[in-house]
Scaffold this motif. Sequence first.
Motif, short mmCIF file in Angstrom:
data_model
loop_
_atom_site.label_atom_id
_atom_site.label_comp_id
_atom_site.label_asym_id
_atom_site.label_seq_id
_atom_site.Cartn_x
_atom_site.Cartn_y
_atom_site.Cartn_z
N ARG A 26 0.82 -1.22 0.00
CA ARG A 26 0.00 0.00 0.00
C ARG A 26 0.85 1.26 0.00
O ARG A 26 2.00 1.27 0.39
N GLU A 32 -1.07 9.73 8.67
CA GLU A 32 0.08 8.94 9.11
C GLU A 32 0.22 9.01 10.62
O GLU A 32 0.09 10.08 11.22
N HIS A 33 0.45 7.83 11.21
CA HIS A 33 0.53 7.69 12.67
C HIS A 33 -0.79 8.10 13.32
O HIS A 33 -0.81 8.59 14.46
N ASP A 35 -3.54 5.78 12.80
CA ASP A 35 -4.36 4.56 12.96
C ASP A 35 -4.38 4.06 14.40
O ASP A 35 -5.44 3.83 14.98
N CYS A 166 2.16 -2.48 15.37
CA CYS A 166 1.57 -1.66 14.31
C CYS A 166 0.07 -1.45 14.54
O CYS A 166 -0.57 -2.19 15.29
N GLY A 167 -0.49 -0.44 13.88
CA GLY A 167 -1.94 -0.23 13.89
C GLY A 167 -2.60 -1.13 12.85
O GLY A 167 -1.97 -2.08 12.36
N ASP A 170 -2.53 -1.07 7.59
CA ASP A 170 -1.90 -1.82 6.48
C ASP A 170 -2.67 -3.10 6.18
O ASP A 170 -2.89 -3.45 5.02
N TYR A 222 9.06 3.74 17.05
CA TYR A 222 7.63 3.65 16.71
C TYR A 222 6.82 3.47 17.99
O TYR A 222 5.82 4.16 18.22
C1 GLA Z 1 3.24 1.49 9.83
C2 GLA Z 1 2.21 0.71 10.65
C3 GLA Z 1 0.81 1.31 10.45
C4 GLA Z 1 0.83 2.82 10.69
C5 GLA Z 1 1.96 3.49 9.93
C6 GLA Z 1 2.09 4.95 10.26
O1 GLA Z 1 3.00 1.33 8.46
O2 GLA Z 1 2.19 -0.63 10.24
O3 GLA Z 1 -0.10 0.65 11.28
O4 GLA Z 1 0.90 3.10 12.06
O5 GLA Z 1 3.20 2.86 10.18
O6 GLA Z 1 0.97 5.64 9.82
#
Ligand code: GLA
Length: 388
Positions: A26, A32-33, A35, A166-167, A170, A222
């Motif tokens: 994607r 950005e940051h 989610d 991660c959020g 993705d 992160y």
């Molecule tokens: C990575 C994480 C996502 C999101 C982005 C920042 O891609 O996997 O969940 O937090 O960073 O937007």
Amino acid sequence: MDESRKRAFIEVFHSPPELLASAPGRINLIGEHTDYNNGYVLPAAIHLRNWFLAAPRPDGLVRLWADDFREEETFRLESISPSETRRWANYIKGIFWVLQQEGVRPQGLDAMIWGEVPLESGLSSSAALEVSVIKGVAALWNLDLDPVRLAKLAQRAENDFVGVQCGLMDQFIAVFGRKNSALFLDCETLDYTHYPLNLEKAGLVILVYDTKVRRRLASSEYNQRRREAAGALEVLKNKGARSYKDATTAMLRNSRAELDDVLYRRARHVITENARVRKAVELLEKDDFSGLGTLLFQSHDSLRDDYEVSCPELDFLYEVGKEHPGCLGARLVGAGFGGSGIALLEKQAVDGFKKRALSGAEERGFPRPGFHEVRVGRGAEASRIGRS
Ligand code: GLA
């Protein structure tokens, strides 16, 4: 799929594959940051995908072959543990592990994977891998998993098995991506809407600029941003905000005395970035790409100065974007600290942009960047294949 992959599968496993699944990498237009801060995002799937070719086995054994690395990993479903040496295998093991945690009992299989999404480049090769595997396993064993659950389980595999916090963005776009559309997602309610992304008609291209600077997402930075943003939200809650979605810059100003400078800026990024995503959606509805481009530049400003997730190579992309005629906007995508950025360009400006970026990067002693002109692709798919 290229027939040679099928032949490679037969060579490795001595029997034909029965199912092909795939999922895309994607880009993220904006958001950005946000989610993991329960905010808004606007990603789009790209044409580069990860592929998963498989056949069931009755004996509880999972045999994996990574065709790109020419490496094999085998494990039993009763004892799944992370591999120290073959990190790629952990994204797949994580899927089996999370399915078991959920009380779903897939059986064994032979599987071959390969990918087109450049690794650790900020284009989410890991979600493409996880989602292609869970989509394939669900289809192979007729598991009744709705698409939102697929995305959430893939995220949990990454959070709890691979160990990256991660959020959901993705994995969600890897499942729900749609050709020539961007996906607006409210990460709190998981309500989503597809918006047409008529780049071709507008004579525009999204160029991915891969800095070739690699910094693992698992890195502490992160997770530290997550903690800082969550800490700032606690203070905003005392001012009446329920979540970042309804926090305002006025509330933030009222919290000035209770927040140190770092937390103040982290919160300002999240609040203003959410507002930019909402604005971007309005502009997309009108095909106002020059307005959208301006938001991309603003997003980068905020990610660089307030959230502090940029690096000199990504700032350089932004600067080229600001100067180059025919570039509507540019910014870093994904977690940042390296990886990739995107530039929204008029078609005829692409070659000149690349030349300028290449010579400038060389002058500054940066790694030679890579470029991908991305098309906006489909979400995850799985299909049975004939035994021919
Ligand atoms: C990575 C994480 C996502 C999101 C982005 C920042 O891609 O996997 O969940 O937090 O960073 O937007």
